[in-house]
Write a protein that holds these residues in place. Structure first.
Motif, short mmCIF file in Angstrom:
data_model
loop_
_atom_site.label_atom_id
_atom_site.label_comp_id
_atom_site.label_asym_id
_atom_site.label_seq_id
_atom_site.Cartn_x
_atom_site.Cartn_y
_atom_site.Cartn_z
N VAL A 97 63.06 1.21 -1.03
CA VAL A 97 62.81 1.29 -2.47
C VAL A 97 61.98 2.53 -2.74
CG1 VAL A 97 61.81 0.09 -4.47
CG2 VAL A 97 62.77 -1.23 -2.58
N ARG A 98 62.35 3.29 -3.78
CA ARG A 98 61.59 4.47 -4.19
C ARG A 98 60.93 4.17 -5.53
NH1 ARG A 98 61.62 8.33 -0.97
NH2 ARG A 98 63.36 8.84 0.37
N SER A 99 59.65 4.56 -5.62
CA SER A 99 58.91 4.36 -6.86
C SER A 99 57.72 5.31 -6.87
CB SER A 99 58.44 2.92 -6.97
OG SER A 99 57.81 2.71 -8.21
N ASP A 100 57.15 5.54 -8.05
CA ASP A 100 56.02 6.46 -8.20
C ASP A 100 54.69 5.71 -8.21
OD1 ASP A 100 57.73 8.62 -8.39
OD2 ASP A 100 57.91 8.44 -10.56
N CYS A 101 54.48 4.83 -7.24
CA CYS A 101 53.21 4.12 -7.17
C CYS A 101 52.79 4.01 -5.71
CB CYS A 101 53.31 2.75 -7.82
SG CYS A 101 54.51 1.66 -7.09
N ALA A 102 51.50 3.71 -5.51
CA ALA A 102 50.98 3.59 -4.15
C ALA A 102 51.06 2.16 -3.64
CB ALA A 102 49.54 4.08 -4.10
N GLU A 103 50.75 1.20 -4.53
CA GLU A 103 50.77 -0.21 -4.16
C GLU A 103 51.30 -1.00 -5.34
OE1 GLU A 103 47.74 -2.19 -1.42
OE2 GLU A 103 47.14 -2.87 -3.43
#
Length: 179
Positions: A97-103
């Motif tokens: 999964v790709r996303s712009d968050c760290a956690e």
């Protein structure tokens, strides 16, 4: 519900004393092993087709990527990604999964693991032992070449799914009409 109680109910529906005693003794050999395999098939079928198993986990993304191997169960579908109570945009790739968050808290659907005779089903609530036993008996009859009997138990199984309110209705398209 335990696997053994579902298999005992299935053996009772089949009216097979030898199978009933084999399951009672905890033997996973011969016909009891076939019945156990039918249990795993039906539990998986319910999870994939009718009543998905969902789990939410707090996971860490590395450089905006979360591999499927980081999940506690192999995901089938990712439903949502949330961070701080807000939904985050995400994209599925073939390996994660790709996303712009760290956690984030990731909610996903997963397939149940294979169970042994002393295991516990991951289903509960609307999915009763009786409902699963109908599907198991149907599958078992088909494997043993008892097609007419399997077809009848399959009807009982689908009716039980419908009664529990979890059978998905097939989509239909209205026929075209020319004014």
């Amino acid at each position: 519900m335990t696997v053994r109680e579902v298999l005992l109910l299935s053996a009772a529906f089949l009216d097979d004393e030898a199978l009933l005693s084999a399951v009672s003794d905890g033997a996973a050999e011969g016909e009891a092993a076939t019945l156990l395999e039918c249990f795993n098939v039906i539990e998986n079928e319910i999870a994939l087709d009718d009543y998905p198993l969902k789990r939410t986990e707090k996971l860490s993304f590395m450089n905006g990527f979360l591999p499927f191997s980081a999940f506690s169960s192999p995901p089938i579908d990712v439903c949502s990604v949330q961070a701080g109570g807000e939904r985050i945009k995400f994209a599925l790739t073939c390996d994660g999964v790709r996303s712009d968050c760290a956690e984030a808290e990731v909610t996903y659907c997963y397939a149940p693991s294979k169970k042994g005779i002393d295991g516990t089903s991951e289903h509960g609530g609307k999915i009763s032992a009786r409902l699963m036993a109908f599907g198991i008996v149907s599958e078992y009859c088909f494997i043993k070449g008892r097609y007419e009997e399997g077809k009848l138990w399959g009807i009982h199984y689908r009716n039980a799914l419908r009664s529990a309110g979890i059978l998905r209705h097939p989509l239909s398209v209205r026929s075209r009409r020319w004014a």
